[in-house]
Design a protein around this motif. Sequence first.
Motif, PDB file in Angstrom:
ATOM      1  N   PHE A   1      87.013  31.147  80.514  1.00  9.82           N
ATOM      2  CA  PHE A   1      86.516  30.051  81.285  1.00  9.82           C
ATOM      3  C   PHE A   1      88.010  29.239  81.750  1.00  9.82           C
ATOM      4  O   PHE A   1      87.772  28.033  82.189  1.00  9.82           O
ATOM      5  CB  PHE A   1      85.757  29.168  80.380  1.00  9.82           C
ATOM      6  N   VAL A   2      89.047  30.083  81.585  1.00  3.20           N
ATOM      7  CA  VAL A   2      90.350  29.539  82.046  1.00  3.20           C
ATOM      8  C   VAL A   2      90.221  29.007  83.465  1.00  3.20           C
ATOM      9  O   VAL A   2      90.637  28.171  83.935  1.00  3.20           O
ATOM     10  CB  VAL A   2      91.550  30.473  81.636  1.00  3.20           C
ATOM     11  N   ALA A   3      89.740  29.984  84.290  1.00  2.00           N
ATOM     12  CA  ALA A   3      89.643  29.794  85.495  1.00  2.00           C
ATOM     13  C   ALA A   3      88.963  28.528  86.012  1.00  2.00           C
ATOM     14  O   ALA A   3      89.043  27.860  86.874  1.00  2.00           O
ATOM     15  CB  ALA A   3      89.205  31.254  86.329  1.00  2.00           C
ATOM     16  N   ARG A   4      87.756  28.491  85.119  1.00  2.00           N
ATOM     17  CA  ARG A   4      86.982  27.193  85.539  1.00  2.00           C
ATOM     18  C   ARG A   4      87.736  25.978  85.171  1.00  2.00           C
ATOM     19  O   ARG A   4      87.459  24.910  85.836  1.00  2.00           O
ATOM     20  CB  ARG A   4      85.673  27.293  84.437  1.00  2.00           C
ATOM     21  N   ALA A   5      88.469  26.130  84.148  1.00  2.00           N
ATOM     22  CA  ALA A   5      89.365  25.003  83.683  1.00  2.00           C
ATOM     23  C   ALA A   5      90.130  24.445  84.704  1.00  2.00           C
ATOM     24  O   ALA A   5      90.437  23.293  85.158  1.00  2.00           O
ATOM     25  CB  ALA A   5      89.865  25.042  82.363  1.00  2.00           C
ATOM     26  N   PHE A   6      90.886  25.520  85.578  1.00  2.00           N
ATOM     27  CA  PHE A   6      92.001  25.002  86.468  1.00  2.00           C
ATOM     28  C   PHE A   6      91.114  24.767  87.643  1.00  2.00           C
ATOM     29  O   PHE A   6      91.749  23.598  88.340  1.00  2.00           O
ATOM     30  CB  PHE A   6      92.571  26.267  86.866  1.00  2.00           C
TER      31      PHE A   6
END
Length: 459
Positions: free
Chosen positions: A53-58
């Motif tokens: 979910f790193v991309a979602r967080a960014f």
Amino acid sequence: MSPLWTSTAIAHATGGKASRDFGVAGVAFDSREIAAGDLFVAMKGAQSDGHDFVARAFAAGAGGVLVERPVEGPHVLVNDSAEALVRLGVESRRRTNAKVIGVTGSAGKTSTKEALFQAFDRISMGNAHRSLKSYNNHVGVPLSLARMPEHADFGIFEMGMNHAGELSELTRMVKPNVALVTTIAPAHIEYFGTEEKIADAKGEIFEGLTGEAVAVLPYDSPHIKRLYAKASRHARRIITFGAGEGADVRAVEQVAAPGGGTLVTARLPEARLSFTVSAPGAHWVQNALAVLAVVDGLGGDLAVAGLALAELPGLPGRGARRRIALDRGGEALLIDESYNANPASVAATLAQISQEAGKRKVAVIGAMKELGALSESLHAGLAEPILQAGVDLVLLVGAETAPLGAALRNKLTLHEVADAAGAVALLPRLLKDGDVILVKGSNSVGLSRLIAELSAEKV
């Protein structure tokens, strides 16, 4: 405005390596809760991996991420994200000069934590910090510590446990100046067997005491001597609160306040204070006495704390009250206690509903979890407080409530359903104009769905 954490400080605290310089304004481990400028801690869980979910967080505006493998975007690389979060929390506690309060107990933890925050936020003119929601476990506590601004004047942290040794670990992170035990009751007794063992486990909170080293204890608890013995090994000062004559902080007078709540006159070791508790119920008077004991232990302004108690907002799931429109016309008072339940807290809220003015009193009682071999007897034991409260209609939710149903049968109007979905389908058809409705159950029962349905707040 200076950042909460710089990448350099994060790397130093966690033993990690920063990809580049950046700063963050907050910390979160759930990508759905990311606010602009937050640090997202990507942790591996039993059901999912935060790295997915790193991309979602960014995309949500994260200012950086804490990760176990390199990613695109500003990050700090560590060996273990969960351990890194603990280290970040420990560093946050080390770098602050805030007075820190730790709160635990079988019931009333979150409510009392919120009341303490309101008191100390007013005392400090807006410079207090507290753990949000019920973030009180091995992940929630370091997260709450990591979120504390370095220059906060006060920090209030809730600590919970299911097993012996857990509080010992948490309190050594928090290092409270004041440690409060709200009450001892058979919550999580499935894992302990006896209330005495629960009291011993709650007493672990005193092991982390530092600075003023004040312990605040519930005088009326049958386990007060056990708690006192534990506290005396770690605390410089012990303050008790309660209704008993020997309590250090005690309500000597209390009367119902106009519009709800209670007018209280309290006696303290070196003061006497008259104030209003806006939240109704005898259990809230006890919460208020605990708050005053903590404020007194830190030498805070008792009068300002009294003003904060008079203006406490209702907490969703923990006593929030609202008028609701009924499907068949008219309105009712809904008391939302849907977040958690154990025998002591259910009895306390039933005592509250007994004081409410209404045409009928309706109690929706969800199953109480983690009671182990005592589940049947403790559920059945709620029959007496239900009858004493003058409840007219009871809706029981969950298989564990069957013994209570058997104890109440033919004594009042009784309905039983298997789950929250059954309650949502049935209850609106049973309600009448002028009803007072109490909804109480363990969070896992899901009675928040019923609250949302009755309040026309679909989730």
